[in-house]
Design an enzyme around this catalytic site. Structure first.
Site, mmCIF file in Angstrom:
data_model
loop_
_atom_site.group_PDB
_atom_site.id
_atom_site.type_symbol
_atom_site.label_atom_id
_atom_site.label_comp_id
_atom_site.label_asym_id
_atom_site.label_seq_id
_atom_site.Cartn_x
_atom_site.Cartn_y
_atom_site.Cartn_z
ATOM 1 C CE LYS A 22 -9.993 -52.103 46.231
ATOM 2 N NZ LYS A 22 -10.481 -50.966 47.071
ATOM 3 C CE1 TYR B 173 2.058 -56.581 43.625
ATOM 4 C CE2 TYR B 173 0.294 -54.775 43.586
ATOM 5 C CZ TYR B 173 1.133 -55.588 44.236
ATOM 6 O OH TYR B 173 1.497 -55.459 45.632
ATOM 7 C CB CYS C 53 -15.069 -50.539 35.729
ATOM 8 S SG CYS C 53 -16.430 -50.673 37.031
#
Length: 444
Positions: free
Chosen positions: A157, A257, A266
């Site tokens: 991430k 969220y 990505c």
């Protein structure tokens, strides 16, 4: 172990640096001489928390070096990681020319057994293309050196890549070669001492795993954004809905969220590439078609709210904007929702003053000479005389502002919040007109 990492971009730098941190002898290659010069001089061409310090530490220890010499890099590592870019082609498919070029370079110079590891995100079947490219180069040299192909996709991430690499929740390794399996097991053993998280499988399954993971996460984001839009018109609070469904262990809270859509290097690219791969094999991925369409529309949700509040003609209006990067803790502007919002506002005659803790320099590069766009070096610096504040990225620095001071600086106490940073009831008490995503809209 002696490791070569081909490609010193985001994935390559993180991979090489983290492997060096555990004592491996790592040589990072890139054909971009300017990038290698920056690294050799102690700079870092990308922003990732903790990376610069780790690079400096391992360079000083002699475990991490950088080069543009292809022959040197191939000779160095028994394990050769390919971590080059796979940009989308015109039809959305992954462009493999850099991957194949890297493979050919290895085949052209290898002088002994090598394990070639695809770290780049690549379509299913790329391992076969890499194998064929290397075999062709060896044949041209009448060289009979053996080699193995491995798929070892990254699950990093942006903004938390060091943590993800050093403490992985899983390590996927696809190979049919026992020697390669042993070498990769030894390489990653220090990263999984407390619990074996290495998953071995065939190459094609490993390649599919990466695309499947990103497509699933993108699907969760688009699904929640669709629910947020529905909740808003139905009078429900998406934040309460999120907690209600996230408490189900079968669902969980991650990637639930709502906001202004996903971006970055990505998800957009990988969703499109998986769609194109499916089309090539006569399969229609209807769910992913909907995911992509929903995400495209979601990037204009704040724009729609602004137009509803101010009208179509925004000439003479001035907006403050917090957050340029597609997510916090990165300077990545690729497919960032902020670009869609800023472009629309400027085209409608408005001006924008934007702030981001780390992405201003990158924003200036990707949005050069955009008339009407200016930047401030702090959140408060962009507020004066703004008709409204637009929040696009959920940086921690934006979460606890001085509302009294904001009210004084803004021309109108008005916030369009694309990340639901604040509670609507609190904003009403503070005297703000407040437009979040999927929650109560506060009008004065």
């Amino acid at each position: 172990m002696k490791i070569t990492v081909i490609g010193s971009g985001y994935v390559g730098l993180v991979t090489g640096t983290c492997l060096a941190e555990y004592g491996n002898d790592v040589l990072c290659l890139d054909v971009d001489a300017n990038k290698i010069r920056i690294l050799q001089e102690g700079g870092v061409p990308i922003f990732e928390p903790g990376l610069e310090e780790m690079i400096k530490r391992n360079v000083a220890a002699g475990r991490l070096r950088f080069t543009t010499d292809i022959k040197e890099s191939v000779e160095h590592g028994t394990i050769q990681f390919i971590a080059v870019g796979t940009p989308p082609d015109e039809d959305g498919s992954a462009d493999l020319k850099y991957v194949v070029a890297a493979a050919r370079s290895i085949g052209r110079h290898m002088n002994g057994y090598k394990v070639i590891v695809d770290k780049s995100t690549v379509p299913v079947g790329t391992g076969d293309k890499v194998r064929a490219a290397i075999a062709d180069e060896l044949q041209q040299r009448s060289e009979k050196t053996s080699f193995a192909i491995v798929s070892n996709p990254e699950f990093l991430k942006e903004g938390a890549a060091i943590e993800d690499f050093m403490r992985p929740d899983r390590i996927v390794i696809g190979t049919d070669d026992d020697t390669a399996k042993d070498l990769m097991s030894s390489l990653y053993a220090p990263f999984v001492r407390n619990h074996d998280r290495i998953l071995f499988m065939d190459v094609r399954s490993a390649e599919m795993t990466k695309y499947a993971a990103n497509a699933m996460l993108a699907t969760r984001i688009s699904f929640m954004n669709e629910l947020a839009n529905l909740s808003e018109v139905m009078g429900a609070d998406i934040e309460l809905v999120r907690k209600g469904i996230g408490s189900d262990p079968r669902i969980g809270y991650h990637f639930l969220y709502p906001g202004v859509g996903y971006g970055g290097s990505c998800f957009p690219k990988d969703v499109q590439a998986l769609q194109r791969t499916a089309e090539e094999h006569g399969i229609s991925l209807k769910v992913l078609d909907a995911v992509e369409k929903a995400n495209h529309a979601q990037k204009s949700v704040l724009v729609d709210k602004i137009v509803k509040r101010f009208g179509d003609n925004l000439k003479g209006k001035h907006f403050a904007l917090w957050g340029l990067a597609f997510k916090p803790n990165t300077d990545d502007m690729r497919d960032a929702p902020s670009r869609v919002i800023i472009e629309y506002l400027l085209n409608q005659g408005a001006t924008v003053a934007a702030h981001d803790p780390v992405a201003i320099h990158e924003a200036q590069r990707v949005m050069p000479d955009w008339k009407g766009l200016s930047y401030g070096d702090s959140p408060n610096a962009v507020l004066p005389d703004a008709d409204a504040l637009i929040i696009v990225t959920e940086w921690k620095a934006f979460r606890s502002p001085d509302f009294t001071d904001m009210n004084k600086q803004l021309k109108n106490p008005l916030i369009f919040d694309g990340r639901n940073l604040f509670d609507p009831k609190r904003m009403q008490k503070e005297g703000f007109e407040y437009y979040p995503i999927g929650r109560q809209q506060v009008s004065l």
